[in-house]
Write a protein that holds these residues in place. Structure first.
Motif, short mmCIF file in Angstrom:
data_model
loop_
_atom_site.label_atom_id
_atom_site.label_comp_id
_atom_site.label_asym_id
_atom_site.label_seq_id
_atom_site.Cartn_x
_atom_site.Cartn_y
_atom_site.Cartn_z
N VAL A 50 -2.16 -0.22 8.52
CA VAL A 50 -1.63 -0.10 7.17
C VAL A 50 -0.17 -0.56 7.20
O VAL A 50 0.60 -0.11 8.04
N ASP A 51 0.18 -1.48 6.31
CA ASP A 51 1.57 -1.88 6.12
C ASP A 51 2.21 -0.96 5.09
O ASP A 51 1.53 -0.50 4.16
N ALA A 52 3.50 -0.74 5.21
CA ALA A 52 4.22 0.16 4.29
C ALA A 52 4.05 -0.26 2.84
O ALA A 52 4.05 0.59 1.95
N VAL A 59 -6.17 -1.56 -0.31
CA VAL A 59 -5.28 -2.72 -0.24
C VAL A 59 -5.19 -3.23 1.20
O VAL A 59 -5.24 -4.44 1.45
N THR A 60 -5.09 -2.32 2.15
CA THR A 60 -5.03 -2.72 3.56
C THR A 60 -6.30 -3.46 3.97
O THR A 60 -6.23 -4.54 4.56
N PRO A 95 -12.54 3.74 6.70
CA PRO A 95 -13.51 2.70 6.40
C PRO A 95 -13.72 2.59 4.88
O PRO A 95 -14.05 3.57 4.22
N VAL A 96 -13.51 1.40 4.35
CA VAL A 96 -13.71 1.11 2.93
C VAL A 96 -15.05 0.39 2.80
O VAL A 96 -15.23 -0.70 3.36
N VAL A 97 -15.99 1.00 2.11
CA VAL A 97 -17.32 0.41 1.92
C VAL A 97 -17.29 -0.44 0.66
O VAL A 97 -16.77 0.00 -0.38
#
Length: 171
Positions: A50-52, A59-60, A95-97
């Motif tokens: 994850v970026d700040a 979004v990541t 985990p993004v499904v």
């Protein structure tokens, strides 16, 4: 093996992308670049730290997917999340499904990924294909899931998240 410290874990997100195909849904996976320092040549979901500026795991996952394999966000429809997955290497992965709408073309970033491929969802969700294996790592014996498929070795965190998806859907 000692339980990883969730408070000190590095936040990350991956995309579990399900592609509706006429022969049945598939899951989009990557073969990480062999030249990478960490987790080289392993099968993985697109994703990363994850970026700040990201603001959310979605979004990541979308940013990393676009960076790694060039899949435009316009082809991705997020459905939800699985429980965060804490790895022995110190990551807390969300985990993004999502559904990935074909047709699409990919542009592989060979600094991060050697190739992208699809594996049938029916194979991945069949518990008969969820093998428990183990090995010694950093002086501790650890067990993990493995799902060998057509010459590819899907294991570790990737296989663990697939197992979690199976348990969520079967429960």
């Amino acid at each position: 093996m000692p339980i990883p410290d969730e408070k000190r874990a590095v936040p990350a997100a991956v995309l579990i992308g399900i592609v509706p195909r006429p022969a049945g849904p598939t899951v989009l996976l990557t073969q990480r670049a062999a030249a990478l320092r960490n987790h080289s040549a392993q099968v993985a979901f697109p994703g990363g730290r994850v970026d700040a500026v990201d603001g959310s795991p979605i979004v990541t996952a979308l940013r990393e997917t676009e960076e790694e394999i060039g899949l435009p966000r316009s082809h991705i429809r997020t459905l939800g999340f699985l429980d965060a997955y804490l790895t022995g290497t110190g990551y807390r992965i969300v985990p993004v499904v999502a559904l990935i709408e074909p047709p699409f073309s990919l542009t592989i970033n060979h600094n991060e990924v050697d190739e992208a491929f699809e594996t049938p969802l029916s194979f991945l969700l069949d518990p008969a294909n969820h093998k428990r294996e183990g090995r010694e790592w950093k002086g501790h014996f650890r067990t993990y899931y493995a799902m060998p498929f057509e010459g590819r070795y899907i294991w570790g965190a990737t296989a663990g998240m697939i197992r979690n998806l199976y348990e969520r859907l079967a429960g």
